[in-house]
Design a protein around this motif. Sequence first.
Motif, PDB file in Angstrom:
ATOM      1  N   GLY A  88      14.292  15.104 -15.453  1.00 33.73           N
ATOM      2  CA  GLY A  88      13.111  15.127 -14.605  1.00 33.73           C
ATOM      3  C   GLY A  88      12.449  16.486 -14.522  1.00 33.73           C
ATOM      4  N   GLN A  89      13.125  17.518 -14.961  1.00 34.41           N
ATOM      5  CA  GLN A  89      12.546  18.855 -14.939  1.00 34.41           C
ATOM      6  C   GLN A  89      11.512  18.963 -16.063  1.00 34.41           C
ATOM      7  N   PRO A  90      10.340  19.554 -15.797  1.00 35.40           N
ATOM      8  CA  PRO A  90       9.345  19.684 -16.867  1.00 35.40           C
ATOM      9  C   PRO A  90       9.822  20.662 -17.942  1.00 35.40           C
ATOM     10  N   VAL A  91       9.608  20.265 -19.194  1.00 31.49           N
ATOM     11  CA  VAL A  91       9.938  21.126 -20.333  1.00 31.49           C
ATOM     12  C   VAL A  91       8.761  21.120 -21.296  1.00 31.49           C
ATOM     13  N   THR A  92       8.669  22.133 -22.114  1.00 30.12           N
ATOM     14  CA  THR A  92       7.574  22.200 -23.081  1.00 30.12           C
ATOM     15  C   THR A  92       7.764  21.121 -24.135  1.00 30.12           C
ATOM     16  N   GLN A  93       6.669  20.713 -24.748  1.00 28.85           N
ATOM     17  CA  GLN A  93       6.704  19.647 -25.747  1.00 28.85           C
ATOM     18  C   GLN A  93       6.661  20.192 -27.174  1.00 28.85           C
ATOM     19  N   ASP A  94       6.870  21.490 -27.358  1.00 31.24           N
ATOM     20  CA  ASP A  94       6.876  22.037 -28.709  1.00 31.24           C
ATOM     21  C   ASP A  94       8.139  21.587 -29.435  1.00 31.24           C
ATOM     22  N   LEU A  95       7.983  21.231 -30.688  1.00 33.79           N
ATOM     23  CA  LEU A  95       9.104  20.714 -31.474  1.00 33.79           C
ATOM     24  C   LEU A  95       9.747  21.843 -32.262  1.00 33.79           C
ATOM     25  N   ARG A  96      11.017  22.065 -32.006  1.00 30.39           N
ATOM     26  CA  ARG A  96      11.807  23.039 -32.751  1.00 30.39           C
ATOM     27  C   ARG A  96      13.070  22.317 -33.223  1.00 30.39           C
ATOM     28  N   PRO A  97      13.092  21.882 -34.471  1.00 28.21           N
ATOM     29  CA  PRO A  97      14.227  21.090 -34.959  1.00 28.21           C
ATOM     30  C   PRO A  97      15.584  21.791 -34.836  1.00 28.21           C
ATOM     31  N   ASN A  98      15.595  23.116 -34.829  1.00 33.21           N
ATOM     32  CA  ASN A  98      16.877  23.822 -34.748  1.00 33.21           C
ATOM     33  C   ASN A  98      17.295  24.128 -33.311  1.00 33.21           C
ATOM     34  N   ARG A  99      16.513  23.689 -32.309  1.00 33.71           N
ATOM     35  CA  ARG A  99      16.866  23.935 -30.911  1.00 33.71           C
ATOM     36  C   ARG A  99      17.705  22.781 -30.374  1.00 33.71           C
ATOM     37  N   LEU A 100      18.812  23.094 -29.735  1.00 39.06           N
ATOM     38  CA  LEU A 100      19.671  22.098 -29.102  1.00 39.06           C
ATOM     39  C   LEU A 100      19.215  21.913 -27.662  1.00 39.06           C
ATOM     40  N   ASN A 101      18.832  20.698 -27.310  1.00 37.13           N
ATOM     41  CA  ASN A 101      18.455  20.357 -25.940  1.00 37.13           C
ATOM     42  C   ASN A 101      19.668  19.740 -25.247  1.00 37.13           C
ATOM     43  N   ILE A 102      20.038  20.301 -24.128  1.00 42.01           N
ATOM     44  CA  ILE A 102      21.175  19.793 -23.345  1.00 42.01           C
ATOM     45  C   ILE A 102      20.621  19.322 -22.005  1.00 42.01           C
ATOM     46  N   GLU A 103      20.669  18.001 -21.799  1.00 42.28           N
ATOM     47  CA  GLU A 103      20.120  17.415 -20.570  1.00 42.28           C
ATOM     48  C   GLU A 103      21.242  17.219 -19.561  1.00 42.28           C
ATOM     49  N   ILE A 104      21.008  17.704 -18.348  1.00 41.29           N
ATOM     50  CA  ILE A 104      22.003  17.668 -17.270  1.00 41.29           C
ATOM     51  C   ILE A 104      21.517  16.749 -16.156  1.00 41.29           C
ATOM     52  N   ASP A 105      22.413  15.915 -15.629  1.00 40.15           N
ATOM     53  CA  ASP A 105      22.090  15.078 -14.476  1.00 40.15           C
ATOM     54  C   ASP A 105      22.022  15.990 -13.255  1.00 40.15           C
ATOM     55  N   PRO A 106      20.904  15.986 -12.503  1.00 37.33           N
ATOM     56  CA  PRO A 106      20.777  16.915 -11.380  1.00 37.33           C
ATOM     57  C   PRO A 106      21.745  16.641 -10.237  1.00 37.33           C
ATOM     58  N   ASP A 107      22.203  15.414 -10.089  1.00 40.29           N
ATOM     59  CA  ASP A 107      23.120  15.091  -8.988  1.00 40.29           C
ATOM     60  C   ASP A 107      24.566  15.447  -9.319  1.00 40.29           C
ATOM     61  N   SER A 108      25.038  15.011 -10.471  1.00 40.71           N
ATOM     62  CA  SER A 108      26.440  15.211 -10.828  1.00 40.71           C
ATOM     63  C   SER A 108      26.676  16.515 -11.580  1.00 40.71           C
ATOM     64  N   GLN A 109      25.602  17.140 -12.096  1.00 40.19           N
ATOM     65  CA  GLN A 109      25.685  18.357 -12.895  1.00 40.19           C
ATOM     66  C   GLN A 109      26.570  18.163 -14.129  1.00 40.19           C
ATOM     67  N   LYS A 110      26.444  16.955 -14.725  1.00 40.88           N
ATOM     68  CA  LYS A 110      27.148  16.636 -15.966  1.00 40.88           C
ATOM     69  C   LYS A 110      26.149  16.401 -17.084  1.00 40.88           C
ATOM     70  N   VAL A 111      26.578  16.632 -18.310  1.00 41.77           N
ATOM     71  CA  VAL A 111      25.723  16.444 -19.470  1.00 41.77           C
ATOM     72  C   VAL A 111      25.478  14.950 -19.658  1.00 41.77           C
ATOM     73  N   VAL A 112      24.190  14.576 -19.782  1.00 42.37           N
ATOM     74  CA  VAL A 112      23.849  13.170 -20.007  1.00 42.37           C
ATOM     75  C   VAL A 112      23.246  12.927 -21.390  1.00 42.37           C
ATOM     76  N   GLY A 113      22.884  14.012 -22.087  1.00 41.92           N
ATOM     77  CA  GLY A 113      22.298  13.817 -23.406  1.00 41.92           C
ATOM     78  C   GLY A 113      22.156  15.125 -24.173  1.00 41.92           C
ATOM     79  N   LEU A 114      22.251  15.003 -25.491  1.00 35.82           N
ATOM     80  CA  LEU A 114      22.060  16.118 -26.412  1.00 35.82           C
ATOM     81  C   LEU A 114      21.099  15.670 -27.499  1.00 35.82           C
ATOM     82  N   SER A 115      20.154  16.530 -27.826  1.00 34.57           N
ATOM     83  CA  SER A 115      19.199  16.186 -28.883  1.00 34.57           C
ATOM     84  C   SER A 115      18.649  17.467 -29.499  1.00 34.57           C
ATOM     85  N   CYS A 116      18.034  17.309 -30.650  1.00 32.77           N
ATOM     86  CA  CYS A 116      17.358  18.423 -31.312  1.00 32.77           C
ATOM     87  C   CYS A 116      15.888  18.394 -30.928  1.00 32.77           C
ATOM     88  N   GLY A 117      15.278  19.523 -30.907  1.00 31.15           N
ATOM     89  CA  GLY A 117      13.844  19.577 -30.624  1.00 31.15           C
ATOM     90  C   GLY A 117      13.533  20.657 -29.726  1.00 31.15           C
TER      91      GLY A 117
END
Length: 117
Positions: A88-117
């Motif tokens: 839910g946090q705003p992030v830029t929409q620029d595509l960087r294939p070598n960047r690792l995106n780590i998405e965290i659940d704000p309530d549990s503070q656990k990783v919910v997803g990993l993706s490139c971009g």
Amino acid sequence: MRLIVISLATVVALAACTEQAPPSAPADEAPAPAPSEPRPTPPATNDPATPAPTDACGAAERQSWVGRARSDLPSAPAGADWRVFETGQPVTQDLRPNRLNIEIDPDSQKVVGLSCG
């Protein structure tokens, strides 16, 4: 009247100049398949024990991080481009294939997803 005759003569002359389509194949014959081009073979690797990365940022190799606490994540290696953000946090929409995106659940503070971009 002359204009009609000249117009018809022009149409007939232009129609004679058009290219005729080749006759189609009979309905009972299947068209010949197009020759397939040979596929290039991938280069051989010297070390078969080391798998090739499946993505530019390494997200596929780190999928075991999903469900881990944010505090248990290692720090980014030198030169690595990681972006850690909460759902839910705003992030830029620029595509960087070598960047690792780590998405965290704000309530549990656990990783919910990993993706490139």
